[in-house]
Design a protein around this motif. Structure first.
Motif: not given
Length: 146
Positions: A97-98, A45-46, A81-84, A7-13
């Motif tokens: 995060l940007a 985007l999150l 990654l983060a959420d709210s 999930q981290f890698l997919e978000f980053d890419q």
């Protein structure tokens, strides 16, 4: 529950280039209403974070809205990654995060959140409680990036 590394890698890419573009769009928006509308859109985007991962250990203290931060060190780089539960906070998270995702610990510790949000034209536009939460999230990112 830990988030899966995929999930981290997919978000980053997939999202890191979009995050950079998002920060530029917010900086270029002239009116506060335009910035606010962009922030609301940016939160989309999150990626969705499984509710089971939203533990007290991941929760960011100091945020009025509930917010959770997840960290994955990848060699010398740090992925987040983060959420709210609040849409505007999600948009602010995207901007944070940007500036910090995929950076080294040295780059993250040199990051000045106050100056960054002033550059984006958001300083003075956010409520004190929202600003406090945002800076708490930035501080938590720095703590994790040891």
């Amino acid at each position: 529950m830990q988030l899966p590394v995929e999930q981290f890698l997919e978000f980053d890419q997939q999202c890191t280039p979009l995050l950079q573009d998002a920060a530029i769009k917010v900086a270029n928006a002239k009116q506060w209403q335009d910035k606010y509308r962009l922030l609301m859109q940016l939160g989309k985007l999150l990626p969705a974070v499984d509710d089971a991962a939203k533990t007290e250990a991941a929760r960011v203290d100091g945020c009025e809205s509930a917010a959770w931060l997840f960290h994955f060190p990848l060699g010398d780089l740090h992925l987040f990654l983060a959420d709210s539960d609040a849409r505007i906070v999600k948009g602010l998270i995207v901007l944070l995060l940007a500036a910090t995702n995929g950076k080294t610990a040295e780059e993250i510790h040199a990051f000045d959140a106050s100056a960054y949000f002033a550059e984006l034209g958001l300083a003075g536009q956010l409520s004190p409680s929202r600003s406090n939460g945002l800076y708490a999230l930035a501080a938590q990112i720095k703590r994790l990036a040891q």
